[in-house]
Enzyme design. Structure first.
Site, PDB file in Angstrom:
ATOM      1  N   GLY A   1      14.355   6.698  20.524  1.00 27.12           N
ATOM      2  CA  GLY A   1      14.789   6.066  19.541  1.00 27.12           C
ATOM      3  C   GLY A   1      15.644   5.362  19.502  1.00 27.12           C
ATOM      4  O   GLY A   1      15.956   3.943  19.463  1.00 27.12           O
TER       5      GLY A   1
ATOM      6  N   GLU B   1      20.845   8.120  15.279  1.00 31.82           N
ATOM      7  CA  GLU B   1      19.658   7.418  14.389  1.00 31.82           C
ATOM      8  C   GLU B   1      19.344   6.134  15.190  1.00 31.82           C
ATOM      9  O   GLU B   1      20.059   5.352  14.347  1.00 31.82           O
ATOM     10  CB  GLU B   1      19.131   8.113  13.492  1.00 31.82           C
ATOM     11  CG  GLU B   1      18.807  10.227  13.472  1.00 31.82           C
ATOM     12  CD  GLU B   1      17.788  10.106  14.274  1.00 31.82           C
ATOM     13  OE1 GLU B   1      17.431   8.765  14.737  1.00 31.82           O
ATOM     14  OE2 GLU B   1      17.208  11.182  13.869  1.00 31.82           O
ATOM     15  N   ASP B   2      17.708   6.384  15.174  1.00 33.55           N
ATOM     16  CA  ASP B   2      17.361   5.004  15.009  1.00 33.55           C
ATOM     17  C   ASP B   2      16.769   5.130  13.235  1.00 33.55           C
ATOM     18  O   ASP B   2      17.326   3.108  12.423  1.00 33.55           O
ATOM     19  CB  ASP B   2      15.959   4.857  15.517  1.00 33.55           C
ATOM     20  CG  ASP B   2      14.704   6.116  15.807  1.00 33.55           C
ATOM     21  OD1 ASP B   2      15.435   6.500  15.143  1.00 33.55           O
ATOM     22  OD2 ASP B   2      14.192   6.314  16.659  1.00 33.55           O
TER      23      ASP B   2
ATOM     24  N   ASP C   1      13.234   8.427   7.838  1.00 30.35           N
ATOM     25  CA  ASP C   1      12.613   8.102   7.202  1.00 30.35           C
ATOM     26  C   ASP C   1      12.525   9.948   5.787  1.00 30.35           C
ATOM     27  O   ASP C   1      13.608   9.072   4.747  1.00 30.35           O
ATOM     28  CB  ASP C   1      11.344   8.371   7.650  1.00 30.35           C
ATOM     29  CG  ASP C   1       9.890   8.170   7.228  1.00 30.35           C
ATOM     30  OD1 ASP C   1      10.072   8.367   6.652  1.00 30.35           O
ATOM     31  OD2 ASP C   1       8.619   8.880   7.369  1.00 30.35           O
TER      32      ASP C   1
ATOM     33  N   LYS D   1      14.434   4.443   5.275  1.00 30.42           N
ATOM     34  CA  LYS D   1      13.996   4.676   4.327  1.00 30.42           C
ATOM     35  C   LYS D   1      14.502   5.004   3.324  1.00 30.42           C
ATOM     36  O   LYS D   1      13.874   6.199   3.251  1.00 30.42           O
ATOM     37  CB  LYS D   1      12.262   4.665   4.731  1.00 30.42           C
ATOM     38  CG  LYS D   1      11.879   3.579   5.861  1.00 30.42           C
ATOM     39  CD  LYS D   1      10.395   4.952   6.278  1.00 30.42           C
ATOM     40  CE  LYS D   1       9.840   3.977   7.533  1.00 30.42           C
ATOM     41  NZ  LYS D   1       8.840   4.831   8.070  1.00 30.42           N
TER      42      LYS D   1
ATOM     43  N   PHE E   1       6.014   1.906   8.117  1.00 32.21           N
ATOM     44  CA  PHE E   1       6.214   2.134   9.768  1.00 32.21           C
ATOM     45  C   PHE E   1       6.724   1.397  10.552  1.00 32.21           C
ATOM     46  O   PHE E   1       5.988  -0.612   9.885  1.00 32.21           O
ATOM     47  CB  PHE E   1       4.218   2.446  10.377  1.00 32.21           C
ATOM     48  CG  PHE E   1       4.777   3.594  11.770  1.00 32.21           C
ATOM     49  CD1 PHE E   1       5.776   4.755  11.491  1.00 32.21           C
ATOM     50  CD2 PHE E   1       5.027   2.757  12.380  1.00 32.21           C
ATOM     51  CE1 PHE E   1       5.603   5.251  12.228  1.00 32.21           C
ATOM     52  CE2 PHE E   1       5.245   3.562  13.769  1.00 32.21           C
ATOM     53  CZ  PHE E   1       5.798   3.919  13.529  1.00 32.21           C
ATOM     54  N   VAL E   2       7.828   0.919  10.883  1.00 32.14           N
ATOM     55  CA  VAL E   2       8.353  -0.239  11.507  1.00 32.14           C
ATOM     56  C   VAL E   2       7.962   0.369  13.556  1.00 32.14           C
ATOM     57  O   VAL E   2       8.189   1.604  13.493  1.00 32.14           O
ATOM     58  CB  VAL E   2       9.119  -0.040  11.102  1.00 32.14           C
ATOM     59  CG1 VAL E   2       9.769  -0.646  10.055  1.00 32.14           C
ATOM     60  CG2 VAL E   2      11.043   0.871  10.878  1.00 32.14           C
TER      61      VAL E   2
ATOM     62  N   ASP F   1       9.421   3.660  18.369  1.00 30.97           N
ATOM     63  CA  ASP F   1       7.585   3.264  18.565  1.00 30.97           C
ATOM     64  C   ASP F   1       6.564   3.696  18.206  1.00 30.97           C
ATOM     65  O   ASP F   1       7.011   4.056  16.436  1.00 30.97           O
ATOM     66  CB  ASP F   1       7.790   4.180  19.956  1.00 30.97           C
ATOM     67  CG  ASP F   1       7.417   5.695  19.535  1.00 30.97           C
ATOM     68  OD1 ASP F   1       8.617   6.272  19.028  1.00 30.97           O
ATOM     69  OD2 ASP F   1       6.753   5.820  19.540  1.00 30.97           O
TER      70      ASP F   1
ATOM     71  N   ARG G   1       8.962   0.277  21.965  1.00 27.35           N
ATOM     72  CA  ARG G   1      10.503  -0.760  22.181  1.00 27.35           C
ATOM     73  C   ARG G   1      10.948  -1.217  22.931  1.00 27.35           C
ATOM     74  O   ARG G   1      12.167  -1.330  22.569  1.00 27.35           O
ATOM     75  CB  ARG G   1      10.906   1.137  22.928  1.00 27.35           C
ATOM     76  CG  ARG G   1      10.129   2.487  22.819  1.00 27.35           C
ATOM     77  CD  ARG G   1      11.640   4.141  23.482  1.00 27.35           C
ATOM     78  NE  ARG G   1      10.048   4.918  23.186  1.00 27.35           N
ATOM     79  CZ  ARG G   1       9.987   5.857  22.141  1.00 27.35           C
ATOM     80  NH1 ARG G   1      10.435   5.706  21.179  1.00 27.35           N
ATOM     81  NH2 ARG G   1       9.566   7.506  21.444  1.00 27.35           N
TER      82      ARG G   1
HETATM   83  P1  IMP Z   1      12.869  12.028   9.678  1.00 31.70           P
HETATM   84  O1  IMP Z   1      13.040  13.339  10.048  1.00 31.70           O
HETATM   85  O2  IMP Z   1      11.495  12.138   8.368  1.00 31.70           O
HETATM   86  O3  IMP Z   1      14.184  11.422   8.793  1.00 31.70           O
HETATM   87  O4  IMP Z   1      11.813  10.870  10.823  1.00 31.70           O
HETATM   88  C1  IMP Z   1      13.262  10.629  11.359  1.00 31.70           C
HETATM   89  C2  IMP Z   1      12.351  10.240  12.780  1.00 31.70           C
HETATM   90  O5  IMP Z   1      11.285   9.965  12.860  1.00 31.70           O
HETATM   91  C3  IMP Z   1      12.976   8.467  13.423  1.00 31.70           C
HETATM   92  O6  IMP Z   1      13.933   9.529  14.456  1.00 31.70           O
HETATM   93  C4  IMP Z   1      12.079   8.125  14.079  1.00 31.70           C
HETATM   94  O7  IMP Z   1      11.553   8.838  15.799  1.00 31.70           O
HETATM   95  C5  IMP Z   1      10.759   8.668  13.571  1.00 31.70           C
HETATM   96  N1  IMP Z   1       9.946   7.594  12.683  1.00 31.70           N
HETATM   97  C6  IMP Z   1      10.125   8.356  11.231  1.00 31.70           C
HETATM   98  N2  IMP Z   1       9.628   6.779  10.309  1.00 31.70           N
HETATM   99  C7  IMP Z   1       9.666   6.372  11.755  1.00 31.70           C
HETATM  100  C8  IMP Z   1       9.364   3.884  12.254  1.00 31.70           C
HETATM  101  O8  IMP Z   1       8.901   3.156  10.272  1.00 31.70           O
HETATM  102  N3  IMP Z   1       8.772   4.370  12.808  1.00 31.70           N
HETATM  103  C9  IMP Z   1       8.688   4.900  14.392  1.00 31.70           C
HETATM  104  N4  IMP Z   1       9.816   6.117  14.311  1.00 31.70           N
HETATM  105  C10 IMP Z   1       9.695   6.844  13.124  1.00 31.70           C
HETATM  106 MG    MG Z   2      14.100   9.086  16.498  1.00 31.35          MG
END
Ligand code: IMP
Ligand code: MG
Length: 184
Positions: A53, A108-109, A112, A140, A161-162, A168, A174
């Site tokens: 991402g 990071e992209d 979440d 988020k 979700f984005v 992606d 992407r």
């Molecule tokens: P986390 O571990 O829950 O913080 O999730 C982080 C990873 O989940 C990010 O690096 C993204 O790859 C993916 N992710 C989380 N939310 C989204 C979204 O809204 N769209 C796309 N990928 C997401």
């Molecule tokens: Mg990611």
């Protein structure tokens, strides 16, 4: 350059609408690059991008960094093809660089739940970098329940979700030049 900016996106049967424009993103990425340049003026940081991402954000960000720097990548898998986190993080690729004693900036992209970031901070921290900071394009805020340190944040966004600009949905989207959000 002509970029791919449709008015809405259909992905896996769901409709996404524009959320952050290309100009908004580019302006903010430039600001982040300038901030990092001033904070790391006398250092030679190494950016560690989280695949897949973060690759587009990182490539734009690095080109606003005004001093010598390096880049490496690691790859995690936690989402599979779903919109909701599986709650499990797996390492798919490790970094090649030796980061002991280095100034590391983890890129990071999106953050979440914060699980991936927490996991990576622990892993990279064990490699004894001189310093370890984080930058994420999107955060988020309401969804983050793991305790993570975010040093540079592009945009705080709602818990939806984005996709686009590297992010992606089941590997699609992407290449979109702006960020789209689920049209509920
Ligand atoms: P986390 O571990 O829950 O913080 O999730 C982080 C990873 O989940 C990010 O690096 C993204 O790859 C993916 N992710 C989380 N939310 C989204 C979204 O809204 N769209 C796309 N990928 C997401
Ligand atoms: Mg990611």
């Amino acid at each position: 350059m002509s970029h791919y900016i449709p008015e809405s996106v259909k992905c896996n049967g769901e409709i996404f609408k524009p959320f952050l424009s290309k100009d908004e993103i580019q302006k903010r990425v430039k600001e982040l690059g300038e901030q990092i340049s001033s904070d790391y003026a006398e250092k030679q940081p190494i950016f560690i991008g989280v695949l897949n991402g973060a690759y587009i954000f990182l490539s734009d960000l690095m080109r606003h960094v005004q001093m010598p720097c390096e880049v490496d990548f690691l790859k995690l898998s936690s989402y599979g093809d779903e919109k909701v986190s599986s709650g499990q993080v797996t390492n798919l690729k490790e970094i090649d660089a030796d980061i002991k004693g280095r100034h590391v900036i983890l890129v990071e992209d999106i953050v979440d739940t914060g699980l991936s970031m927490k996991y990576l901070l622990e892993q990279l921290g064990q490699k004894e970098p001189a310093s370890l900071k984080t930058v994420t394009l999107l955060h988020k805020t309401e969804a983050t329940h793991h305790d993570v340190q975010l040093d540079y944040v592009g945009f705080e966004i709602p818990n939806l979700f984005v996709l686009g600009y590297g992010l992606d949905y089941a590997q699609e989207g992407r290449n979109l030049a702006q960020v789209y959000i689920l049209d509920e």
